[in-house]
Design a protein around this motif. Structure first.
Motif, PDB file in Angstrom:
ATOM      1  N   ALA A  64       0.824  -1.206   0.000  1.00 12.57           N
ATOM      2  CA  ALA A  64       0.000   0.000   0.000  1.00 12.57           C
ATOM      3  C   ALA A  64       0.861   1.261   0.000  1.00 12.57           C
ATOM      4  O   ALA A  64       0.562   2.222  -0.721  1.00 12.57           O
ATOM      5  CB  ALA A  64      -0.939  -0.013   1.199  1.00 12.57           C
ATOM      6  N   ALA A  65       1.922   1.266   0.788  1.00  7.82           N
ATOM      7  CA  ALA A  65       2.808   2.431   0.847  1.00  7.82           C
ATOM      8  C   ALA A  65       3.445   2.711  -0.509  1.00  7.82           C
ATOM      9  O   ALA A  65       3.617   3.872  -0.888  1.00  7.82           O
ATOM     10  CB  ALA A  65       3.885   2.218   1.903  1.00  7.82           C
ATOM     11  N   ALA A  66       3.747   1.672  -1.246  1.00  5.97           N
ATOM     12  CA  ALA A  66       4.420   1.827  -2.544  1.00  5.97           C
ATOM     13  C   ALA A  66       3.456   2.085  -3.703  1.00  5.97           C
ATOM     14  O   ALA A  66       3.881   2.607  -4.742  1.00  5.97           O
ATOM     15  CB  ALA A  66       5.240   0.573  -2.848  1.00  5.97           C
ATOM     16  N   ASN A  67       2.181   1.730  -3.534  1.00 12.43           N
ATOM     17  CA  ASN A  67       1.284   1.737  -4.690  1.00 12.43           C
ATOM     18  C   ASN A  67       0.003   2.559  -4.555  1.00 12.43           C
ATOM     19  O   ASN A  67      -0.763   2.642  -5.509  1.00 12.43           O
ATOM     20  CB  ASN A  67       0.874   0.291  -5.018  1.00 12.43           C
ATOM     21  N   MET A  68      -0.239   3.155  -3.396  1.00 11.17           N
ATOM     22  CA  MET A  68      -1.487   3.885  -3.186  1.00 11.17           C
ATOM     23  C   MET A  68      -1.211   5.289  -2.656  1.00 11.17           C
ATOM     24  O   MET A  68      -0.225   5.508  -1.953  1.00 11.17           O
ATOM     25  CB  MET A  68      -2.369   3.140  -2.160  1.00 11.17           C
ATOM     26  N   THR A  69      -2.128   6.199  -2.947  1.00 10.50           N
ATOM     27  CA  THR A  69      -2.032   7.531  -2.361  1.00 10.50           C
ATOM     28  C   THR A  69      -2.437   7.452  -0.894  1.00 10.50           C
ATOM     29  O   THR A  69      -3.095   6.493  -0.462  1.00 10.50           O
ATOM     30  CB  THR A  69      -2.981   8.514  -3.066  1.00 10.50           C
ATOM     31  N   ALA A  70      -2.095   8.474  -0.142  1.00 12.73           N
ATOM     32  CA  ALA A  70      -2.471   8.520   1.269  1.00 12.73           C
ATOM     33  C   ALA A  70      -3.991   8.462   1.424  1.00 12.73           C
ATOM     34  O   ALA A  70      -4.506   7.766   2.306  1.00 12.73           O
ATOM     35  CB  ALA A  70      -1.905   9.779   1.931  1.00 12.73           C
ATOM     36  N   GLN A  71      -4.715   9.161   0.582  1.00  6.46           N
ATOM     37  CA  GLN A  71      -6.179   9.161   0.680  1.00  6.46           C
ATOM     38  C   GLN A  71      -6.747   7.775   0.366  1.00  6.46           C
ATOM     39  O   GLN A  71      -7.637   7.291   1.073  1.00  6.46           O
ATOM     40  CB  GLN A  71      -6.792  10.183  -0.261  1.00  6.46           C
ATOM     41  N   VAL A  95       1.515   3.525   7.730  1.00 11.06           N
ATOM     42  CA  VAL A  95       1.222   3.840   6.323  1.00 11.06           C
ATOM     43  C   VAL A  95      -0.165   4.458   6.144  1.00 11.06           C
ATOM     44  O   VAL A  95      -0.515   4.856   5.049  1.00 11.06           O
ATOM     45  CB  VAL A  95       1.413   2.639   5.375  1.00 11.06           C
ATOM     46  N   GLY A  96      -0.941   4.537   7.228  1.00 11.61           N
ATOM     47  CA  GLY A  96      -2.221   5.228   7.164  1.00 11.61           C
ATOM     48  C   GLY A  96      -3.350   4.459   6.512  1.00 11.61           C
ATOM     49  O   GLY A  96      -4.246   5.053   5.921  1.00 11.61           O
ATOM     50  N   LEU A  97      -3.313   3.125   6.634  1.00 11.48           N
ATOM     51  CA  LEU A  97      -4.425   2.333   6.112  1.00 11.48           C
ATOM     52  C   LEU A  97      -5.666   2.551   6.965  1.00 11.48           C
ATOM     53  O   LEU A  97      -5.565   2.878   8.146  1.00 11.48           O
ATOM     54  CB  LEU A  97      -4.053   0.851   6.082  1.00 11.48           C
ATOM     55  N   GLY A  98      -6.824   2.319   6.375  1.00 10.63           N
ATOM     56  CA  GLY A  98      -8.097   2.517   7.064  1.00 10.63           C
ATOM     57  C   GLY A  98      -8.503   1.324   7.904  1.00 10.63           C
ATOM     58  O   GLY A  98      -7.673   0.640   8.491  1.00 10.63           O
ATOM     59  N   ARG A  99      -9.762   1.061   7.897  1.00 12.72           N
ATOM     60  CA  ARG A  99     -10.403   0.062   8.746  1.00 12.72           C
ATOM     61  C   ARG A  99      -9.789  -1.335   8.605  1.00 12.72           C
ATOM     62  O   ARG A  99      -9.330  -1.720   7.526  1.00 12.72           O
ATOM     63  CB  ARG A  99     -11.872   0.023   8.352  1.00 12.72           C
TER      64      ARG A  99
END
Length: 159
Positions: A64-71, A95-99
């Motif tokens: 996720a950190a390498a492939n997704m925006t923070a939002q 990395v700020g993942l959600g639920r």
């Protein structure tokens, strides 16, 4: 609260955990799902390789950190067969993942392993909320955690 539409992701986590078990690894599996329901990444445990950090939840955080925006990370949900360990909870938070939605809790796993006579792990199990406060977390899921319990009994040689 887990809704019926989310059960398919949790069933996939159990399939991945079963796959890990069949390959000689501890039975854990996880799926990263975007806000629109698209499965972005999935993985199973790989600790039998000797690297005890190869948990699927940690791999999801790295991906996720390498492939997704923070939002996009914040809007995503991680589904997993077992509640995150402290290492994976921290990676998720950093990395700020959600639920997070988990089938079985760390408390359940600790009880199961104690009942099976498995020595305590090197790292103490903690609820996700103790590691990442204010994160939305749902689990355990009645009707499914029994399947995860059966996988752990198989892994540790007890039916």
């Amino acid at each position: 609260m887990v809704n019926d539409g989310e059960l398919k992701y949790l069933h996939r986590c159990i399939e991945l955990a079963t796959q890990a078990l069949e390959l000689g690894d501890e039975p854990f599996g996880s799926v990263l799902v975007a806000a629109d329901g698209e499965v972005l990444f999935e993985d199973r445990n790989h600790v039998a390789s000797g690297d005890l950090t190869r948990h699927p939840e940690f791999e999801i955080a790295r991906w996720a950190a390498a492939n997704m925006t923070a939002q996009a990370r914040a809007e995503a949900t991680v589904y997993t067969s077992g509640e995150h360990c402290p290492m994976c909870s921290a990676a998720h938070g950093w990395v700020g993942l959600g639920r997070i939605v988990y089938v079985s809790s760390s408390e359940q796993l600790t009880e199961w392993l104690t009942d099976l006579g498995v020595p305590a792990p090197a790292v103490r199990a903690l609820p996700i909320g103790e590691v990442v406060p204010n994160l939305v977390v749902d689990g355990p899921v009645p009707g499914l955690f029994e399947q995860v319990h059966a996988l752990h009994r198989r892994f540790h040689g007890s039916s």
